[in-house]
Design an enzyme around this catalytic site. Sequence first.
Site, PDB file in Angstrom:
ATOM      1  CE1 TYR A 142      -3.316  -2.970   1.048  1.00 49.12           C
ATOM      2  CE2 TYR A 142      -4.412  -1.338  -0.107  1.00 49.12           C
ATOM      3  CZ  TYR A 142      -4.297  -2.799   0.081  1.00 49.12           C
ATOM      4  OH  TYR A 142      -5.263  -3.455  -0.160  1.00 49.12           O
ATOM      5  CD  GLN A 166     -16.040  -0.984  -8.740  1.00 51.48           C
ATOM      6  OE1 GLN A 166     -15.768  -2.262  -8.174  1.00 51.48           O
ATOM      7  NE2 GLN A 166     -16.081  -0.553  -9.741  1.00 51.48           N
ATOM      8  CG  ASN A 167     -11.261   3.944  -8.877  1.00 49.05           C
ATOM      9  OD1 ASN A 167     -11.459   2.775  -8.933  1.00 49.05           O
ATOM     10  ND2 ASN A 167     -11.294   4.555  -9.951  1.00 49.05           N
ATOM     11  CG  ASP A 202      -7.826   6.971  -7.443  1.00 45.47           C
ATOM     12  OD1 ASP A 202      -7.705   6.450  -8.377  1.00 45.47           O
ATOM     13  OD2 ASP A 202      -8.604   7.561  -7.096  1.00 45.47           O
ATOM     14  CG  HIS A 248     -13.891  -1.113  -2.755  1.00 46.43           C
ATOM     15  ND1 HIS A 248     -13.787  -1.288  -4.105  1.00 46.43           N
ATOM     16  CD2 HIS A 248     -15.335  -1.515  -2.152  1.00 46.43           C
ATOM     17  CE1 HIS A 248     -14.888  -2.094  -4.369  1.00 46.43           C
ATOM     18  NE2 HIS A 248     -15.474  -2.260  -3.529  1.00 46.43           N
ATOM     19  CB  CYS A 308      -6.228   1.512  15.151  1.00 41.39           C
ATOM     20  SG  CYS A 308      -6.167   0.198  16.240  1.00 41.39           S
ATOM     21  CB  CYS A 348      -4.464  -0.103  20.973  1.00 44.34           C
ATOM     22  SG  CYS A 348      -4.332  -0.593  19.213  1.00 44.34           S
ATOM     23  N   GLY A 361     -14.957   2.424 -16.395  1.00 49.61           N
ATOM     24  CA  GLY A 361     -13.731   1.669 -16.220  1.00 49.61           C
ATOM     25  C   GLY A 361     -13.747   0.602 -15.094  1.00 49.61           C
TER      26      GLY A 361
END
Length: 248
Positions: A67, A105-106, A108, A123, A131, A154, A191
């Site tokens: 990521y 759904q992206n 970015d 998403h 966390c 935590c 897309g």
Amino acid sequence: MTLPLTLIETLRRANSVAVLTGAGISAESGLPTFREAQTGLWAKYEPTELATPQAFERNPQLVWDWYAWRRELVTQSKPNAGHYALAAMERHLHATGKTFTLITQNVDGFHHLVGHQTVLELHGNIQRTKCYRENTVIPTWPSTEERPPRCPRCGGYLRPDVVWFGEALPPATLTAALQAAQVCEVFFSIGTSGLVEPAASLPRLALDAKACVVEINPTPTPLTPQATYAIAGASGTVLPELVQAVWP
Ligand code: BV8
């Protein structure tokens, strides 16, 4: 590209438009789509195997690094003409008191950068971190060499604030998207290979509700044969032409 005159007329008359975008709308920004082979270091991994809680449990550093690499790509890229055309479509519709709902759904965040008032991010967003234990968004944490870094509250791991496979979508966002798909007059699917649920069901809900469903995608998808209009092209080309034709 010659756009169907009936589509242009339908859009001119529409009182409500909903749009679902997938990784394809960011392809012309230079971001690899979800199913393209990942480049370089990541070529040997399947995205659907990395974007899961099990992958994170198994190898948190690998998933965090994947990521971080994608976040860097996003930071170095920018929205393209397709993103800007959707923002123009929203302005034109709002100027005449009509509704526009953008569902993506992206992860970015590019739709935010071009000025949409609301973006339904099904998403999540790769620029947000949360966390892993408590699911709370963590805006900052002490700099560290440790990967993943630790939650300052935590002490558990931090993770990207995205929805992994097997995880529930944010309920309010999904509800708003389902609602928009069922009441809109025109639904765009742009897309997306239409393989990931429950997002892939949105255009079918729109079809069931007798909306005009427009697919913009260079390759066929499961939606193509059912769409009212299936435009085989790149969103960065088709969308600006369509907006110019409807609102000259
Ligand atoms: C869930 C974030 C339940 C992470 C992503 C039925 C019902 C419900 C669930 C399921 C179901 N069947 C299967 C499932 C499980 C699963 C699923 O769908 N699996 C698939 C693989 C079969 N779904 C889930 O797990 C979802 N969760 O349902 O939870 C639940 C309920 C309660 C409690 C617990 C659980 C969660 C799914 C979300 C996964 N996360 N992203 C990350 O990004 O790392 S999905 C990921 O795929 C991306 O978000 C991406 O957007 C998305 C979809 O891919 P596309 O966007 O379509 O991209 P793709 O590369 O596939 O296609 C790009 C297209 O663009 C291509 O067609 C290409 O031709 C085109 N293109 C290329 N260039 C251009 C272009 N188009 C236009 N212009 C261009 N220039």
